[in-house]
Design a protein around this motif. Structure first.
Motif, PDB file in Angstrom:
ATOM      1  N   ALA A  97     -32.282 -35.225 -42.540  1.00 26.74           N
ATOM      2  CA  ALA A  97     -33.481 -34.622 -42.229  1.00 26.74           C
ATOM      3  C   ALA A  97     -33.104 -33.292 -41.070  1.00 26.74           C
ATOM      4  N   ILE A  98     -32.210 -33.679 -40.329  1.00 27.84           N
ATOM      5  CA  ILE A  98     -31.549 -32.673 -39.408  1.00 27.84           C
ATOM      6  C   ILE A  98     -31.007 -31.713 -39.998  1.00 27.84           C
ATOM      7  N   VAL A  99     -30.031 -31.928 -41.162  1.00 28.56           N
ATOM      8  CA  VAL A  99     -29.302 -30.872 -41.751  1.00 28.56           C
ATOM      9  C   VAL A  99     -30.325 -30.270 -42.734  1.00 28.56           C
ATOM     10  N   GLY A 100     -31.268 -30.809 -43.250  1.00 23.78           N
ATOM     11  CA  GLY A 100     -32.248 -30.258 -44.410  1.00 23.78           C
ATOM     12  C   GLY A 100     -31.787 -29.599 -45.552  1.00 23.78           C
ATOM     13  N   GLU A 101     -30.512 -30.204 -46.026  1.00 24.62           N
ATOM     14  CA  GLU A 101     -30.074 -29.778 -47.435  1.00 24.62           C
ATOM     15  C   GLU A 101     -29.468 -30.901 -47.704  1.00 24.62           C
ATOM     16  N   THR A 102     -28.827 -30.870 -49.008  1.00 24.30           N
ATOM     17  CA  THR A 102     -27.887 -32.112 -49.619  1.00 24.30           C
ATOM     18  C   THR A 102     -26.565 -31.731 -49.147  1.00 24.30           C
ATOM     19  N   LEU A 103     -25.814 -33.090 -48.972  1.00 20.18           N
ATOM     20  CA  LEU A 103     -24.356 -33.086 -48.363  1.00 20.18           C
ATOM     21  C   LEU A 103     -23.803 -33.997 -49.339  1.00 20.18           C
ATOM     22  N   PRO A 104     -22.630 -33.785 -49.467  1.00 22.61           N
ATOM     23  CA  PRO A 104     -21.722 -34.728 -50.176  1.00 22.61           C
ATOM     24  C   PRO A 104     -21.609 -36.364 -49.318  1.00 22.61           C
ATOM     25  N   LEU A 105     -22.060 -37.261 -50.256  1.00 22.16           N
ATOM     26  CA  LEU A 105     -21.875 -38.568 -49.937  1.00 22.16           C
ATOM     27  C   LEU A 105     -21.026 -39.110 -48.683  1.00 22.16           C
ATOM     28  N   PRO A 106     -19.576 -38.737 -49.050  1.00 17.81           N
ATOM     29  CA  PRO A 106     -18.753 -39.358 -48.106  1.00 17.81           C
ATOM     30  C   PRO A 106     -18.687 -38.668 -46.675  1.00 17.81           C
ATOM     31  N   ILE A 107     -19.276 -37.447 -46.596  1.00 20.12           N
ATOM     32  CA  ILE A 107     -19.629 -36.585 -45.410  1.00 20.12           C
ATOM     33  C   ILE A 107     -20.713 -37.675 -44.286  1.00 20.12           C
ATOM     34  N   VAL A 108     -21.874 -37.555 -45.329  1.00 22.07           N
ATOM     35  CA  VAL A 108     -23.090 -38.170 -44.546  1.00 22.07           C
ATOM     36  C   VAL A 108     -22.620 -39.821 -44.213  1.00 22.07           C
ATOM     37  N   LEU A 109     -21.875 -40.488 -45.120  1.00 26.82           N
ATOM     38  CA  LEU A 109     -21.227 -41.941 -44.706  1.00 26.82           C
ATOM     39  C   LEU A 109     -20.481 -41.931 -43.413  1.00 26.82           C
ATOM     40  N   GLN A 110     -19.783 -40.664 -43.274  1.00 26.61           N
ATOM     41  CA  GLN A 110     -18.879 -40.463 -42.058  1.00 26.61           C
ATOM     42  C   GLN A 110     -19.609 -40.165 -40.841  1.00 26.61           C
ATOM     43  N   LEU A 111     -20.749 -39.154 -41.058  1.00 24.40           N
ATOM     44  CA  LEU A 111     -21.387 -38.911 -40.045  1.00 24.40           C
ATOM     45  C   LEU A 111     -22.059 -40.085 -39.484  1.00 24.40           C
ATOM     46  N   ALA A 112     -22.737 -40.939 -40.327  1.00 22.59           N
ATOM     47  CA  ALA A 112     -23.406 -41.946 -40.117  1.00 22.59           C
ATOM     48  C   ALA A 112     -22.707 -43.183 -39.347  1.00 22.59           C
ATOM     49  N   GLY A 113     -21.282 -43.186 -39.666  1.00 19.18           N
ATOM     50  CA  GLY A 113     -20.363 -44.146 -38.850  1.00 19.18           C
ATOM     51  C   GLY A 113     -20.715 -45.511 -39.341  1.00 19.18           C
ATOM     52  N   GLY A 114     -21.207 -45.652 -40.535  1.00 25.46           N
ATOM     53  CA  GLY A 114     -21.582 -46.958 -40.989  1.00 25.46           C
ATOM     54  C   GLY A 114     -20.353 -47.402 -42.005  1.00 25.46           C
ATOM     55  N   ASP A 115     -20.986 -48.321 -42.949  1.00 25.51           N
ATOM     56  CA  ASP A 115     -20.325 -48.903 -43.894  1.00 25.51           C
ATOM     57  C   ASP A 115     -19.754 -47.856 -44.879  1.00 25.51           C
ATOM     58  N   PRO A 116     -18.447 -47.415 -45.291  1.00 24.85           N
ATOM     59  CA  PRO A 116     -18.135 -46.606 -46.023  1.00 24.85           C
ATOM     60  C   PRO A 116     -18.499 -46.884 -47.554  1.00 24.85           C
ATOM     61  N   SER A 117     -18.863 -47.896 -47.878  1.00 25.28           N
ATOM     62  CA  SER A 117     -19.000 -48.532 -49.421  1.00 25.28           C
ATOM     63  C   SER A 117     -20.638 -47.820 -49.682  1.00 25.28           C
ATOM     64  N   GLY A 118     -21.327 -47.427 -48.729  1.00 24.54           N
ATOM     65  CA  GLY A 118     -22.613 -47.082 -49.162  1.00 24.54           C
ATOM     66  C   GLY A 118     -23.678 -48.033 -49.130  1.00 24.54           C
ATOM     67  N   LEU A 119     -23.350 -49.378 -48.729  1.00 26.03           N
ATOM     68  CA  LEU A 119     -24.327 -50.076 -49.072  1.00 26.03           C
ATOM     69  C   LEU A 119     -26.018 -49.595 -48.240  1.00 26.03           C
ATOM     70  N   GLN A 120     -25.726 -49.158 -46.997  1.00 25.90           N
ATOM     71  CA  GLN A 120     -26.785 -48.816 -46.359  1.00 25.90           C
ATOM     72  C   GLN A 120     -27.693 -47.895 -47.207  1.00 25.90           C
TER      73      GLN A 120
END
Length: 76
Positions: free
Chosen positions: A24-47
């Motif tokens: 929502a803050i970025v307002g555009e699509t992003l590569p999934l690995p970057i989003v997961l890294q920014l979120a600091g969560g599970d790198p598998s993407g389960l969230q």
């Protein structure tokens, strides 16, 4: 319609909410690995599961990478 989306968001796990906030803050699509890294969560993407089930995100294939973005509902 707004209440429906509000209820969906209120019931998301915190890890999924973190991803939704980033998108929502970025307002555009992003590569999934970057989003997961920014979120600091599970790198598998389960969230992403609850976001996929609720259809709150979009996913697009760009070459060999998945990009995700926030789905913006048409509300009138």
């Amino acid at each position: 319609m707004i209440q429906l989306y509000g209820n969906l968001i209120d019931n998301l796990p915190e890890e999924s909410l973190d991803i939704l906030r980033i998108l929502a803050i970025v307002g555009e699509t992003l590569p999934l690995p970057i989003v997961l890294q920014l979120a600091g969560g599970d790198p598998s993407g389960l969230q992403l599961g609850p976001l996929r089930i609720s259809k709150l995100i979009t996913e697009e294939q760009h070459l060999s990478e998945v990009w995700i973005g926030i789905r913006r509902p048409a509300v009138s």
